[in-house]
Write a protein that holds these residues in place. Structure first.
Motif, short mmCIF file in Angstrom:
data_model
loop_
_atom_site.label_atom_id
_atom_site.label_comp_id
_atom_site.label_asym_id
_atom_site.label_seq_id
_atom_site.Cartn_x
_atom_site.Cartn_y
_atom_site.Cartn_z
N MET A 1 0.82 -1.20 0.00
CA MET A 1 0.00 0.00 0.00
C MET A 1 0.85 1.24 0.00
SD MET A 1 -2.96 -0.91 -0.18
CE MET A 1 -3.63 0.74 -0.18
N ASN A 71 0.11 -8.22 8.87
CA ASN A 71 -1.05 -7.34 8.75
C ASN A 71 -0.72 -5.98 8.14
OD1 ASN A 71 -1.47 -8.92 11.67
ND2 ASN A 71 -3.28 -8.85 10.35
N ASN A 72 -1.72 -5.38 7.56
CA ASN A 72 -1.68 -3.97 7.18
C ASN A 72 -2.64 -3.23 8.10
OD1 ASN A 72 0.14 -3.87 5.04
ND2 ASN A 72 -1.42 -4.41 3.52
N TYR A 73 -2.11 -2.32 8.90
CA TYR A 73 -2.92 -1.52 9.81
C TYR A 73 -2.03 -0.36 10.23
CZ TYR A 73 -6.67 -1.19 13.41
OH TYR A 73 -7.75 -0.83 14.18
N TYR A 74 -2.06 0.68 9.39
CA TYR A 74 -1.10 1.77 9.54
C TYR A 74 -1.22 2.51 10.86
CZ TYR A 74 1.04 1.46 4.94
OH TYR A 74 1.78 1.06 3.86
N GLU A 75 -2.39 2.43 11.49
CA GLU A 75 -2.54 3.07 12.80
C GLU A 75 -1.55 2.49 13.81
OE1 GLU A 75 -4.89 2.25 10.76
OE2 GLU A 75 -6.60 3.62 10.87
N PHE A 127 -9.50 -13.55 0.50
CA PHE A 127 -9.08 -12.17 0.78
C PHE A 127 -7.92 -11.88 -0.15
CE2 PHE A 127 -6.45 -9.10 3.00
CZ PHE A 127 -7.36 -8.22 3.55
N CYS A 129 -5.19 -8.90 -1.12
CA CYS A 129 -4.60 -7.57 -0.91
C CYS A 129 -4.13 -7.02 -2.25
CB CYS A 129 -3.43 -7.67 0.07
SG CYS A 129 -2.60 -6.08 0.33
N THR A 164 -12.59 4.85 10.57
CA THR A 164 -11.88 4.20 11.68
C THR A 164 -11.77 5.18 12.84
OG1 THR A 164 -10.59 2.76 10.23
CG2 THR A 164 -9.57 3.29 12.34
N TYR A 183 -8.54 6.90 8.99
CA TYR A 183 -8.70 6.07 7.80
C TYR A 183 -10.18 6.09 7.40
CZ TYR A 183 -7.45 1.88 4.94
OH TYR A 183 -7.18 0.99 3.94
N ASN A 212 -6.33 -7.41 13.53
CA ASN A 212 -7.18 -7.67 12.37
C ASN A 212 -8.42 -6.76 12.34
OD1 ASN A 212 -5.74 -10.54 12.95
ND2 ASN A 212 -6.04 -10.20 10.77
N ARG A 217 -14.85 -4.70 11.78
CA ARG A 217 -14.21 -4.31 10.52
C ARG A 217 -15.06 -4.79 9.37
NH1 ARG A 217 -9.55 -7.79 8.85
NH2 ARG A 217 -9.22 -6.36 7.15
N GLY A 225 -8.02 -5.62 -0.41
CA GLY A 225 -8.02 -5.60 1.05
C GLY A 225 -8.15 -4.24 1.66
N PHE A 226 -7.65 -3.20 0.99
CA PHE A 226 -7.66 -1.89 1.65
C PHE A 226 -9.06 -1.32 1.83
CE2 PHE A 226 -6.93 -0.70 -2.85
CZ PHE A 226 -7.77 0.39 -3.04
N ASN A 228 -11.31 -2.99 3.21
CA ASN A 228 -11.79 -3.71 4.41
C ASN A 228 -11.38 -2.97 5.68
OD1 ASN A 228 -12.38 -7.01 3.43
ND2 ASN A 228 -11.59 -5.50 2.01
N LYS A 230 -10.83 -1.19 9.21
CA LYS A 230 -10.81 -1.77 10.56
C LYS A 230 -11.30 -0.77 11.62
CE LYS A 230 -6.91 -4.75 9.38
NZ LYS A 230 -5.52 -5.13 9.66
N1 MTE Z 1 -8.01 -0.30 8.10
C1 MTE Z 1 -7.39 0.69 8.79
N2 MTE Z 1 -8.09 1.39 9.67
N3 MTE Z 1 -6.08 0.97 8.63
C2 MTE Z 1 -5.31 0.29 7.71
O1 MTE Z 1 -4.11 0.60 7.57
N4 MTE Z 1 -5.24 -1.45 6.00
C3 MTE Z 1 -6.05 -2.07 4.94
C4 MTE Z 1 -7.25 -2.82 5.50
N5 MTE Z 1 -7.92 -2.03 6.52
C5 MTE Z 1 -5.93 -0.75 6.95
C6 MTE Z 1 -7.29 -1.02 7.20
C7 MTE Z 1 -5.27 -2.96 4.10
S1 MTE Z 1 -4.17 -2.21 3.05
C8 MTE Z 1 -5.45 -4.31 4.11
S2 MTE Z 1 -4.68 -5.30 2.96
C9 MTE Z 1 -6.27 -4.96 5.12
O2 MTE Z 1 -6.80 -4.05 6.05
C10 MTE Z 1 -5.43 -5.97 5.85
O3 MTE Z 1 -6.21 -6.71 6.73
P1 MTE Z 1 -5.52 -7.81 7.65
O4 MTE Z 1 -4.36 -7.16 8.33
O5 MTE Z 1 -6.57 -8.26 8.59
O6 MTE Z 1 -5.06 -8.91 6.72
#
Ligand code: MTE
Length: 308
Positions: A1, A71-75, A127, A129, A164, A183, A212, A217, A225-226, A228, A230
């Motif tokens: 990402m 995981n991807n979860y920039y927070e 899933f 990405c 988020t 986000y 996750n 989420r 995936g982005f 989706n 969280k």
């Molecule tokens: N949601 C939030 N709030 N912040 C994030 O960085 N990353 C997204 C998505 N939801 C993200 C997010 C991305 S790029 C992906 S691929 C998926 O979450 C990854 O979900 P996972 O870590 O459960 O596989």
């Protein structure tokens, strides 16, 4: 990402073979075989309970350990291992979801009140990405359509914008400007009402791990995936197309629709194939991530190259 102009990838956008081989050596052949067998057993167990919509019969579940530690979860940081390491003390209760905008039933909904009128379902989804890795995951949750129906959108509502939590005191990534916070994601209302769209509260038969996206989420398995998003705290019904976080960051790379489409490459890499976490080889990515029969009609007449 990751976006070139902001930050350079701390880990490759696509898991490099070197890292993959290391992991494989670490697990060892015997370990991996054990994991596959366990996953197969779980598929059976979960399939016994799932709703058929979109369930992936006959596909091995991805090893839970991989899905909860890559995981991807920039927070919580930009490296794949950061979210698990940095989110364990994140507070997921009490939790409130604000429902607002063009709907009749606005308000602050305690999470349990939001969920309780619905029947919780288990569903196995692929899933995918945008970075070209993938997984097969047993989710637990409620249809997003249930929540939308209860919100009772006004006729002018065409989209739902989803946010988020913004809490830099708990989310260290929000203290930096890697992407804009909070986000934000969005769906067209008919996409959001699609029976495959799930608000997940759990995975692998358990409560959703923080990394996750606990406690709530989005899971839209035909999209990258982005989408989706969280740790959801806000649903806003609007008459105009929301600008998502990734559109804001790089609109030439990440579109609003983000439907999985192997014929439209990311400007910097191919989308034709993906590698399932734990697998050695890449396999062809199916159109709409394999959900074409269910969702293609949502996009009939649209140019999917322009609306990427
Ligand atoms: N949601 C939030 N709030 N912040 C994030 O960085 N990353 C997204 C998505 N939801 C993200 C997010 C991305 S790029 C992906 S691929 C998926 O979450 C990854 O979900 P996972 O870590 O459960 O596989």
């Amino acid at each position: 990402m990751l976006i070139r102009k902001h930050i350079e990838p701390p880990s490759s956008e696509i898991t490099p073979e070197r890292e993959y081989l290391n992991r494989r050596q670490f697990l060892g052949m015997v370990g991996s075989m054990g994991a596959i067998t366990a996953a197969g057993a779980l598929t059976q167990a979960v399939l016994g309970a799932v709703q058929p919509a979109g369930a992936q019969q006959g596909e091995e579940l991805t090893d839970e350990e991989k899905v909860t530690s890559y995981n991807n979860y920039y927070e919580f940081g930009t490296d794949k291992e950061d979210p698990k390491a940095n989110s364990q003390r994140f507070r997921t209760r009490p939790w409130t979801v604000k429902v607002e905008g063009l709907c009749r039933n606005k308000g602050d909904m305690p999470l349990d009140g939001l969920l309780s009128p619905s029947k919780v379902e288990d569903r196995i989804y692929r899933f995918r990405c945008v970075e070209a890795w993938s997984a097969v995951i047993p989710w637990r949750g409620i249809p997003l359509a249930d929540v939308i129906r209860r919100a009772d959108p006004l006729p002018g509502a065409k989209f739902v914008e989803i946010y988020t939590l913004l809490d830099p005191s708990q989310m260290p990534g929000q203290r930096s400007g890697s992407i804009s916070w909070p986000y934000v994601e969005g769906l067209r209302l008919d996409e959001a009402m699609h029976p495959l769209a799930l608000l997940a509260t759990g995975m692998y038969g358990k409560t959703l791990p923080n990394q996750n996206g606990a406690p709530l989420r989005l899971v839209v398995p035909w999209k990258y995936g982005f989408k989706n998003i969280k740790a959801i705290v806000r649903l806003k019904f609007t008459d105009s197309q929301p600008t998502s976080t990734w559109m804001r960051a790089a609109s030439n790379e990440y579109g609003f629709y983000a439907n999985v489409n192997p014929t439209v490459d990311h400007p910097r890499w191919s989308q034709a194939r993906d590698r399932k976490l734990g697998d050695l080889l890449r396999k062809p990515t199916p159109m709409f991530n394999g959900y074409e029969a269910q969702v293609a009609s949502l996009y009939s007449g649209m140019d999917l190259r322009r609306n990427f």
